[in-house]
Design an enzyme around this catalytic site. Structure first.
Site, short mmCIF file in Angstrom:
data_model
loop_
_atom_site.label_atom_id
_atom_site.label_comp_id
_atom_site.label_asym_id
_atom_site.label_seq_id
_atom_site.Cartn_x
_atom_site.Cartn_y
_atom_site.Cartn_z
N HIS A 225 -11.12 -4.75 9.92
CA HIS A 225 -11.81 -4.47 8.46
C HIS A 225 -13.11 -3.68 9.04
CE1 HIS A 225 -9.56 -8.07 7.21
NE2 HIS A 225 -9.89 -7.41 5.85
N GLU B 177 0.81 -1.05 -0.05
CA GLU B 177 0.02 -0.05 0.06
C GLU B 177 0.82 1.40 -0.12
OE1 GLU B 177 -0.93 -2.32 1.79
OE2 GLU B 177 -2.80 -2.72 1.00
#
Lengths: 403, 445
Positions: free
Chosen positions: A208, A139
């Site tokens: 999440h 990322e």
């Protein structure tokens, strides 16, 4: 853009109050807000009632009695086309990619897989592997790569598979994305869009289900927007891509399957503008993203109890649309903020500060801010439910405010 | 051939590996190497996995061969031929007279400028963290002087000389260091954030490793322009400069992977000066031979003597040529040394004076001077003239910076956001957020 807003607003002053026209219409006649074109400046005046009825039909029972006469008045054939929110995002993205060859997408699984939430489905076969780039799981580096590409002329849309993963990219987002325009003395612009789903889903676990809009809020130099309906998702996506600023677009995991009818014509929304969901008189409820739907559900109860709340979806998390918010505060004098972000240092906290600073004299009561608990989202369904703000809490807060 | 001036020295004695003579490494793969990928439209790795890694075995083999010419380390056939000739005759030097003077001037500019920075810092004209490049000029000059204006350079906080080599005027850099509005970033960047759109210097980054993804992005743009936007002549190359400390950082590895995967036109230049502030490279790295990390990702890894501008230039030519031809990235490790401390605030007590003395004897500027005299490429007078010219240039830069104005208060909130609409002008013509403290739009640079 401003001109377009003006024209549309002016052209349909009546419909500007047309969201829930029925038993509010007499109130609108006297409301000072009614004459301001900014409220329904998104070119949806003809369709506004249809929007609400379709959306209302799908998700929540209508908050007002009937809209029969309006549905008939809009014509027999329904204009626009119906789609889900992730399809709206894709449509916006596709249109922008067709329009400008410099727009590209990069992220994990955006290409061949079509995006983990199908937002980029079908784009890679259409535009090629380089324009819809499947990146390795890195990322920080691919966000930095997007920023480097933006500095040298491309317009990347960087997808985080989940906004929580972008914490790994925080170095690049904060230092480079936000700061480089200023640090370079204005020489380099970074027209990147960073987007991804965040928020609490259905028992996805703590990592999440992060509500981290506020983590990015202090970064100087970036704009934050949160979409909540297919209509504004597509419009904000297009606006974010066209903007020269780096924009972080927050989507929500649970809102991807919302269905709505959106116009066929091309439209772009204003990034910094808030959306008037339901005009009212008694209290201003400020919300964004998924909490909008919890609020509208609570509004149903409140209306039955005789309250008339004004609901504004702030959409722009940075900067706040203090113009719309201010006008609302000046009218109702009571503010309730409902957000999914956490209590400490959340979007609501800074919004409370902003309103207090700018509109203190107009407030009749202290601002109430309902945020989610300062806990990592638990897995258990019951605990997860209690982490977030639920409609009964909203109802109770409005009742407390309006005493 | 002035071999002695350019022969690589050994690493510090505690290093148990064999001598890292640059000549022993076959840095670049010859054209028929098995690892060279065939071009395909598939955007990904097409290599087949093989158990033995040819690069390391070749290097081990070659280590035992008698040394070839110590002056150059490139395997492209043309250069090899040239070198074998120059081994025997002095009449075929690597550079022409003009090139030599250009290289000399650039290195002297770097050196004088950095010395002047130190002076100005101790006189209180500039503040904060200032990282000087003395001793490493060969790397900057060797690489950047081969670039076109459109090629991009990304650097770290030790970026003054990269900026100067790329063409940013000394005046602009000095003003930036003094924090004046006439600086290349309007005084808003400072020593560690030199940017220049005109010269395609993409910064100046304070966090190590932060610039490498940006460089990868610039290389991606170049590839994108060629393949998607169909600008067939777009062969812009990006150079990413960083140090030995960065080579243990995740962003380095992630970008090596992506650059090799997509064959981006980028050259990763490691300025291995053996020290990351006070951390010796050998104490921080499990395998100190950084060039080896290139083949691990599928790109050539080259080691070169970074105190020798000509060697660096030859390797740079090859690496930049590879990138321009679309053959992908290269990792070049330059063994170099910084004569000063990490920054002007570093007392530099940890480094062994013997080590410093050893590298000082390999000063790249003296070495180039000697080479040019021995090959009759320049006369003493010409070089002295250049020295004088650079002194005047640097003095002028300081004067200019001194006389430039400090930024006005109004500059504080300019350029936070690029979009000239500031923030959503409402129908009443004022900013929607009604908070003039937030931003004041954009301004011309």
């Amino acid at each position: 853009m401003a001109a377009m807003l003006h024209t549309i607003g002016v052209a349909s002053p009546v419909a500007s109050g047309g969201v829930f026209p029925d038993h509010q219409s007499n109130k609108f006649a006297v409301s000072s807000l009614h004459s301001l074109p900014v409220i329904r400046s998104e070119a949806r005046s003809n369709l506004s009632s249809l929007h609400e009825s379709y959306r209302a039909g799908k998700l929540i029972a209508k908050a007002v009695a009937t809209k029969g006469e309006n549905a008939a008045a809009s014509g027999a054939s329904k204009p626009g086309h119906e789609l889900l929110l992730f399809e709206a995002l894709r449509e916006g993205l596709e249109e922008e990619m067709e329009r400008d060859p410099r727009v590209c997408v990069m992220g994990e699984d955006v290409g061949h897989y079509g995006g983990s939430y199908k937002v980029t489905k079908g784009l890679a076969p259409k535009f090629g592997d380089l324009r819809v780039l499947d990146t390795p799981i890195a990322e920080n580096s691919f966000t930095g790569m997007g920023i480097g590409a933006a500095m040298t002329g491309l317009r990347p849309v960087i997808e985080g598979m989940n906004m929580g993963f972008l914490l790994l990219a925080f170095n690049q987002i904060s230092d480079n994305c936000g700061m480089l325009h200023y640090t370079s003395g204005g020489q380099f612009t970074i027209p990147a869009v960073i987007r991804g789903p965040g928020g609490v889903g259905r028992q996805l676990g703590a990592e999440h289900s992060q509500r981290l809009e506020s983590y990015f809020q202090s970064i100087p130099g970036i704009q934050l927007v949160a979409c909540s309906t297919p209509y504004n998702a597509k419009g904000l996506m297009k606006a974010a891509i066209r903007s020269e600023n780096p924009v972080v677009l927050f989507e929500h995991v649970l809102l991807y399957n919302l269905k709505e009818r959106i116009p066929d014509e091309e439209y772009v929304l204003n990034l910094e503008e808030a959306e008037m969901v339901r005009p009212g008189e008694h209290v201003t409820i400020l919300t964004y993203s998924r909490m909008r739907y919890h609020v509208m559900q609570a509004v149903k109860t409140l209306v039955n109890k005789g309250y008339d709340p004004e609901v504004i979806d702030i959409r722009s998390l940075k900067p706040f649309d203090l113009y719309t918010i201010g006008n609302s505060v000046k009218k109702t004098h009571r503010v309730l903020i409902v957000e999914e972000c956490m209590r400490t240092g959340g979007i609501g906290a800074s919004l409370t500060a902003a309103i207090n600073e700018n509109f203190h004299d107009y407030l009749d009561a202290q601002i109430i801010c309902l945020s989610s608990q300062d806990v990592p989202t638990p897995y258990a369904g019951t605990l997860e439910e209690w982490t977030l703000v639920q409609p009964p809490q909203i109802v109770a807060a409005v009742e407390q405010l309006c005493q | 051939m002035a071999a002695t001036a350019f022969s690589a020295s050994k690493f510090t004695q505690s290093f148990s590996l064999n001598s890292t003579r640059s000549v022993d490494r076959p840095p670049l793969f010859p054209a028929s190497h098995p690892l060279k990928t065939t071009p395909s439209s598939f955007l990904g790795s097409t290599r087949k996995l093989s158990l033995s890694s040819p690069s390391s075995s070749t290097s081990r083999r070659r280590r035992r061969r008698p040394s070839r010419s110590p002056a150059v380390v490139a395997v492209s056939e043309v250069v090899k031929e040239k070198k074998s000739k120059s081994n025997v005759s002095l009449s075929n030097p690597l550079i022409t007279n003009e090139e030599g003077l250009e290289l000399y001037e650039d290195m002297v500019l770097g050196r004088s400028f950095e010395d002047m920075c130190a002076q100005m810092y101790y006189r209180g004209k500039m503040f904060g963290f200032v990282h000087l490049y003395n001793g490493q000029e060969a790397v900057s000059t060797g690489f950047i002087k081969l670039l076109k204006q459109e090629d991009c350079v990304v650097s770290t906080y030790r970026d003054h000389v990269h900026a100067l080599s790329k063409g940013v005027p000394a005046r602009a850099v000095m003003s930036e260091l003094f924090g004046k509005t006439t600086g290349c970033c309007r005084g808003q960047g400072g020593s560690m954030h030199m940017f220049s759109k005109e010269h395609n210097l993409l910064g100046g980054f304070a966090f190590i490793g932060e610039g490498i993804p940006v460089a990868t992005g610039a290389a991606f743009t170049s590839k994108y322009r060629r393949e998607v936007l169909k600008e067939a002549d777009c062969d812009h190359v990006t150079l990413a400069f960083f140090g030995d400390g960065t080579c243990n950082n995740g962003q380095f590895f992630e970008c090596l992977n992506m650059a090799a995967l997509w064959k981006l036109p980028i050259v990763f230049v490691v300025e291995n000066n053996l020290w990351a502030i006070g951390m010796s490279h050998l104490r921080a790295t499990s395998d100190p031979e950084i060039w080896k990390k290139g083949p691990a990702f599928g790109m050539p890894g080259v080691h070169v003597d970074g105190m020798d501008v000509l060697k660096v230039r030859e390797v740079a030519k090859e690496a930049i040529g590879r990138a321009r031809r679309g053959e992908g990235p290269t990792l070049v490790e330059c063994e170099t040394y910084r004569f000063r401390g990490h920054s002007l605030a570093d007392p530099d007590e940890l480094r062994d004076p013997a080590e410093k003395a050893r590298y000082a004897s390999r000063d790249p500027i003296s070495a180039l001077k000697k080479y040019m005299f021995e090959n009759n490429l320049a006369s003493e007078a010409e070089l002295k003239a250049i020295d004088k010219k650079i002194d005047e240039l640097v003095e002028d830069a300081v004067e200019f910076a001194d006389e430039s104005p400090l930024p006005a208060r109004s500059q504080l909130l300019e350029n936070v956001f690029a979009d000239p609409r500031g923030f959503g002008i409402g129908p009443d013509g004022r900013y929607r957020c009604e908070d003039p403290k937030f931003t004041e739009g954009t301004a011309q640079v």
